[in-house]
Design a protein around this motif. Structure first.
Motif, mmCIF file in Angstrom:
data_model
loop_
_atom_site.group_PDB
_atom_site.id
_atom_site.type_symbol
_atom_site.label_atom_id
_atom_site.label_comp_id
_atom_site.label_asym_id
_atom_site.label_seq_id
_atom_site.Cartn_x
_atom_site.Cartn_y
_atom_site.Cartn_z
ATOM 1 N N GLY A 30 63.725 66.763 71.627
ATOM 2 C CA GLY A 30 64.670 67.018 70.554
ATOM 3 C C GLY A 30 65.891 67.699 71.121
ATOM 4 O O GLY A 30 65.852 68.280 72.204
ATOM 5 N N SER A 31 66.966 67.620 70.386
ATOM 6 C CA SER A 31 68.211 68.233 70.848
ATOM 7 C C SER A 31 68.099 69.755 70.783
ATOM 8 O O SER A 31 67.181 70.310 70.177
ATOM 9 C CB SER A 31 69.374 67.746 69.985
ATOM 10 N N MET A 32 69.063 70.423 71.405
ATOM 11 C CA MET A 32 69.115 71.886 71.307
ATOM 12 C C MET A 32 69.233 72.254 69.837
ATOM 13 O O MET A 32 69.991 71.632 69.095
ATOM 14 C CB MET A 32 70.320 72.429 72.072
ATOM 15 N N GLY A 33 68.463 73.230 69.430
ATOM 16 C CA GLY A 33 68.500 73.687 68.053
ATOM 17 C C GLY A 33 67.610 72.917 67.095
ATOM 18 O O GLY A 33 67.582 73.207 65.906
ATOM 19 N N ALA A 34 66.855 71.951 67.612
ATOM 20 C CA ALA A 34 65.975 71.160 66.742
ATOM 21 C C ALA A 34 64.746 71.942 66.302
ATOM 22 O O ALA A 34 64.113 71.589 65.313
ATOM 23 C CB ALA A 34 65.556 69.870 67.440
ATOM 24 N N SER A 123 63.780 66.256 65.112
ATOM 25 C CA SER A 123 65.201 66.067 64.851
ATOM 26 C C SER A 123 65.569 66.833 63.583
ATOM 27 O O SER A 123 64.722 67.098 62.727
ATOM 28 C CB SER A 123 65.544 64.582 64.714
ATOM 29 N N VAL A 124 66.838 67.191 63.505
ATOM 30 C CA VAL A 124 67.359 67.899 62.340
ATOM 31 C C VAL A 124 68.012 66.876 61.429
ATOM 32 O O VAL A 124 68.859 66.086 61.858
ATOM 33 C CB VAL A 124 68.394 68.974 62.760
ATOM 34 N N LEU A 125 67.633 66.892 60.168
ATOM 35 C CA LEU A 125 68.188 65.979 59.179
ATOM 36 C C LEU A 125 69.448 66.589 58.556
ATOM 37 O O LEU A 125 69.656 67.805 58.652
ATOM 38 C CB LEU A 125 67.140 65.691 58.105
ATOM 39 N N PRO A 126 70.290 65.784 57.933
ATOM 40 C CA PRO A 126 71.543 66.304 57.352
ATOM 41 C C PRO A 126 71.333 67.463 56.359
ATOM 42 O O PRO A 126 72.186 68.337 56.239
ATOM 43 C CB PRO A 126 72.144 65.084 56.644
ATOM 44 N N LYS A 131 62.495 66.574 61.006
ATOM 45 C CA LYS A 131 61.597 65.410 61.039
ATOM 46 C C LYS A 131 60.792 65.528 62.325
ATOM 47 O O LYS A 131 61.364 65.660 63.411
ATOM 48 C CB LYS A 131 62.393 64.107 61.038
ATOM 49 N N LEU A 132 59.481 65.506 62.193
ATOM 50 C CA LEU A 132 58.584 65.602 63.336
ATOM 51 C C LEU A 132 57.759 64.329 63.399
ATOM 52 O O LEU A 132 57.223 63.885 62.394
ATOM 53 C CB LEU A 132 57.661 66.811 63.179
ATOM 54 N N THR A 133 57.695 63.769 64.587
ATOM 55 C CA THR A 133 56.807 62.629 64.838
ATOM 56 C C THR A 133 55.869 63.029 65.962
ATOM 57 O O THR A 133 56.315 63.486 67.018
ATOM 58 C CB THR A 133 57.613 61.382 65.259
ATOM 59 N N LEU A 134 54.578 62.902 65.705
ATOM 60 C CA LEU A 134 53.549 63.222 66.707
ATOM 61 C C LEU A 134 52.896 61.929 67.151
ATOM 62 O O LEU A 134 52.439 61.135 66.327
ATOM 63 C CB LEU A 134 52.493 64.153 66.113
ATOM 64 N N GLN A 135 52.882 61.720 68.473
ATOM 65 C CA GLN A 135 52.181 60.586 69.061
ATOM 66 C C GLN A 135 51.095 61.158 69.962
ATOM 67 O O GLN A 135 51.391 61.952 70.856
ATOM 68 C CB GLN A 135 53.122 59.719 69.887
ATOM 69 N N VAL A 136 49.856 60.774 69.701
ATOM 70 C CA VAL A 136 48.751 61.240 70.542
ATOM 71 C C VAL A 136 48.246 60.073 71.368
ATOM 72 O O VAL A 136 48.260 58.926 70.936
ATOM 73 C CB VAL A 136 47.613 61.863 69.704
ATOM 74 N N SER A 137 47.849 60.372 72.601
ATOM 75 C CA SER A 137 47.325 59.307 73.459
ATOM 76 C C SER A 137 45.947 59.667 73.943
ATOM 77 O O SER A 137 45.471 60.750 73.767
ATOM 78 C CB SER A 137 48.238 59.069 74.644
#
Length: 137
Positions: A30-34, A123-126, A131-137
């Motif tokens: 994520g970007s800085m500040g996310a 990510s930061v929304l407007p 918004k968080l997306t978790l992908q597990v492997s």
């Protein structure tokens, strides 16, 4: 798994992540500040860390221990210039230790990550929510 949340809901988000039984090596993108560092702090607290936590920007890694003696490592690879620098400080020992490893800016060390790892994209929304997306492997 995808979650939309505000920062005052972050403790609940941390619990949801842990309930997914992700790999103990988790990379945070994520970007800085996310909110990567904030989420890692709350995850560490959810795992029983009572010490103050902070970003290891200059130290590269901070080590914490929970009440059961389990270690939690928090990495910040932002300042790395090469994967060799990570190898020089012994990152492989951490990544294959069986302990929790939370890694910010893991794109700096793509060839060193274990095959089995989880990935969290933030990510930061407007509207200021995350918004968080978790992908597990």
């Amino acid at each position: 798994m995808e979650i939309l949340f505000s920062l005052d809901e972050i403790a609940l988000v941390a619990q949801k992540i842990l309930c997914e039984n992700p790999s103990k090596v988790i990379v945070f993108n994520g970007s800085m500040g996310a909110g990567k560092t904030t989420l890692i702090k709350v995850l560490s607290q959810s795992l029983g860390v009572t010490d103050a936590t902070s970003s290891p920007t200059f130290a590269l890694v901070n080590e914490y221990e929970n009440q059961q003696g389990e270690k939690i490592y928090h990495f910040d690879m932002y300042r790395l210039k090469s994967e060799m620098e990570a190898l020089d400080f012994g990152i492989e020992d951490y990544l294959y230790s069986g302990h929790w490893c939370f890694i910010e800016w893991a794109e700096k060390i793509p060839n060193l990550l274990p095959e089995q790892h989880a990935r969290i994209d933030l990510s930061v929304l407007p509207d200021g929510k995350r918004k968080l997306t978790l992908q597990v492997s």
